[in-house]
Design an enzyme around this catalytic site. Structure first.
Site, PDB file in Angstrom:
ATOM      1  N   GLU A 173     -57.798 -10.936  53.427  1.00 19.82           N
ATOM      2  CA  GLU A 173     -57.383 -11.906  52.391  1.00 19.82           C
ATOM      3  C   GLU A 173     -58.571 -12.595  51.718  1.00 19.82           C
ATOM      4  O   GLU A 173     -58.555 -13.818  51.495  1.00 19.82           O
ATOM      5  CB  GLU A 173     -56.428 -12.941  52.997  1.00 19.82           C
ATOM      6  CG  GLU A 173     -55.102 -12.342  53.428  1.00 19.82           C
ATOM      7  CD  GLU A 173     -54.067 -13.380  53.842  1.00 19.82           C
ATOM      8  OE1 GLU A 173     -54.392 -14.584  53.885  1.00 19.82           O
ATOM      9  OE2 GLU A 173     -52.916 -12.991  54.122  1.00 19.82           O
ATOM     10  N   GLU A 292     -49.580  -7.148  56.749  1.00 19.39           N
ATOM     11  CA  GLU A 292     -48.946  -8.397  57.153  1.00 19.39           C
ATOM     12  C   GLU A 292     -47.644  -8.516  56.376  1.00 19.39           C
ATOM     13  O   GLU A 292     -47.646  -8.531  55.150  1.00 19.39           O
ATOM     14  CB  GLU A 292     -49.825  -9.628  56.867  1.00 19.39           C
ATOM     15  CG  GLU A 292     -51.028  -9.772  57.770  1.00 19.39           C
ATOM     16  CD  GLU A 292     -51.775 -11.090  57.561  1.00 19.39           C
ATOM     17  OE1 GLU A 292     -51.095 -12.090  57.212  1.00 19.39           O
ATOM     18  OE2 GLU A 292     -52.996 -11.118  57.731  1.00 19.39           O
TER      19      GLU A 292
END
Length: 528
Positions: A173, A292
């Site tokens: 991320e 995720e």
């Protein structure tokens, strides 16, 4: 009663079921590791400190891969802290989750545990505070057989043979301003490319995952992917996609239609990969790693839990985002699995985040019990039963209107077809209050989907559903004291030649297993 009709034609096969689609995720945050999988003082702790009761549930869950050690945690992690004698490992501050990390569990311990849990290890490297050299070092330490300083260090630390880790994530991320070492797309793309190049010099057999957008609402979504791919095409094998969903302001209809948002997200990323010349059939195709995904009540985290955690002391393994999952949450998780299967031609792997305690299908208490949350069941059934080829049924169903996603089908379904012609149907009823009379036309399947091409009749093996339990409501959860939510028999099921009929309860996720008449039923593939 509402009605829906499906038609299954194996000639419209999307592709083979990627077994890595049923991955999971363990991050050093909250009680995922400590008091989750590892608790040396627990009555069920084994000599290695890992909980036997939790391990048994992990094995039952049937996940195939596990992403580790993060997550946001990895962007400040020094992998060397987690190897060598435990008594000499440093205690560090973990700035990502405002916690103290003791490093009592590291690469060796986790790799051994993952092997016993029957999980392929997917290791993430720190491209936040560290970079190219450290990523190459941990790869050499993990995978090189012997004869170098790092390989011999691993052997001295107790692992004579290499860990043989094939899957590696290039950071996490990095597009997010919350991330330690947040970077622009150009900064990250260049770093990811150089890291990938060196890692493949060290071990040409590795598969690498570049970090895509943290969510589809990021202002840089789309341009981030294009820029990263411009740097990394030909060097990476997968591009990540993260997706979390929650019910907001009581809008259950939009929440139950979250799978339509995941459909669009995957399709947008797939189109960008195609633009970059890395789609299926290209010289270096790039798959999508949904590494995720889950239901996560982020509003609660951001508005209530996070301010307390971030402004307090530095605790060891505090309770973080331990969402208690309801019937509604489990139905949404089931529908997201349907979406992932439906895109099996582009989604090469996926990881339910996370595994234990932290937004997880398994919960545990220190010194106490471990149990299955409601979301455990759709994941376990899909992982156990989805083999063969994926088929998207032709669906004739009413639509429901949602405030967030517009029109969405009332019933969402996908099927998998095995080589012998057996079928597994996964189906969601998104109505909060109405049953659905379901008809499934199996004529094409009965007419010859088996590997021999000969027609074969089908037998009903099992039919189950997850729905509101007796005496409960859509908010009912499982906890340490009682577990009322689980799979129950699906009623009104019959198979008459090529026509399957069933009654889908309101707010339900169901699975129906069919096998060729007279064929042996594989316990490995059909054990539920």
């Amino acid at each position: 009663m509402l009605s829906a009709r499906l038609s299954i034609d194996p000639g419209t096969s999307i592709g083979a079921v990627p077994r890595r689609l049923f991955g999971t995720f363990v991050e050093h945050m909250g009680r995922s590791v400590y008091e989750g999988i590892y608790e040396p003082t627990h009555p069920d702790a084994r000599p290695d400190g890992f909980r036997a009761d939790v391990l048994a549930l992990v094995q039952e869950l049937g996940a195939t891969t596990v992403r580790y050690p993060g997550g946001n945690f990895v962007s400040g992690y020094r992998w060397e802290d987690g190897v060598g004698p435990r008594e000499t490992r440093p205690v560090r501050l973990d700035a990502a989750w405002h916690s103290v990390e003791t490093n009592q569990v590291g690469l060796h311990e986790f790799a051994d545990w993952a092997r016993e849990a029957r999980l392929e290890l997917m290791y993430a490297v720190n491209l936040g505070t560290r970079g190219i050299a450290e990523a190459a070092d941990v790869l050499e330490y993990a995978n090189h057989p012997a004869g170098t300083a790092l390989a011999e260090r691993r052997r001295t630390n107790g692992a004579e043979e290499p860990f043989g880790i094939r899957l590696w994530c290039l950071g996490n991320e990095v597009d997010g301003p919350w991330q330690i070492g947040h970077k622009t797309a150009d900064e990250y793309g260049r770093l990811a490319a150089e890291t990938a190049r060196l890692m493949k010099f060290v071990d040409p057999g590795v598969e690498l995952v570049a970090a895509g957008s943290s969510n589809a609402e990021m202002p840089t979504f789309g341009e981030w992917e294009r820029t990263v791919l411009r740097h990394t095409v030909g060097l990476v094998d997968h591009l990540s996609l993260h997706a979390y969903y929650e019910e907001s302001d009581g809008d259950a209809a939009s929440f139950l239609a979250s799978g339509t948002a995941l459909d669009r997200y995957i399709e947008q990323v797939a189109a960008i990969i195609d633009e970059a010349g890395a789609g299926p059939g290209s010289e270096h195709p790039v798959g999508i790693s949904v590494d995720e995904w889950n239901v996560w009540y982020q509003r609660r985290w951001n508005e209530i839990d996070k301010p307390v955690v971030m402004n307090g002391d530095w605790p060891e393994h505090p309770r973080l985002i331990e969402d208690a999952y309801s019937v509604t949450d489990a139905v949404v998780v089931g529908s997201l699995l349907v979406s992932l299967l439906r895109h099996s031609d582009r989604v090469t792997m996926a990881n339910l985040a996370q595994l234990v305690n932290v937004i997880a299908p398994i919960r545990s208490e220190p010194g106490g019990p471990a149990w299955r949350q409601s979301t455990f069941f759709p994941f376990q059934r899909a992982a156990a039963l989805a083999y063969g080829r994926v088929v998207a049924p032709v669906v004739e169903v009413p639509s429901i209107r949602t405030a967030v996603h517009g029109e969405a089908p009332l019933v969402d379904a996908v099927a998998t077809v095995r080589d012998d012609g057996g079928i597994v149907l996964f189906v969601t009823n998104r109505s909060l209050d109405q049953e659905v009379a379901l008809e499934v036309a199996l004529g094409h399947v009965v007419g010859g989907a088996g590997s021999t091409g000969r027609a074969s009749a089908l037998q009903l093996v099992s039919a189950e559903t997850l729905c509101t339990p007796p005496g409960g409501d859509r908010h009912t959860v499982n906890d340490a004291g009682a577990q009322p939510v689980g799979m129950t028999d699906l009623r009104g099921v019959s198979l008459d030649g090529a026509l399957l009929t069933a009654t889908l309860p309101a707010l339900s996720w169901s699975v129906v297993v069919l096998a060729p008449s007279g064929a042996p039923i594989s316990e490995e593939k059909l054990d539920v």
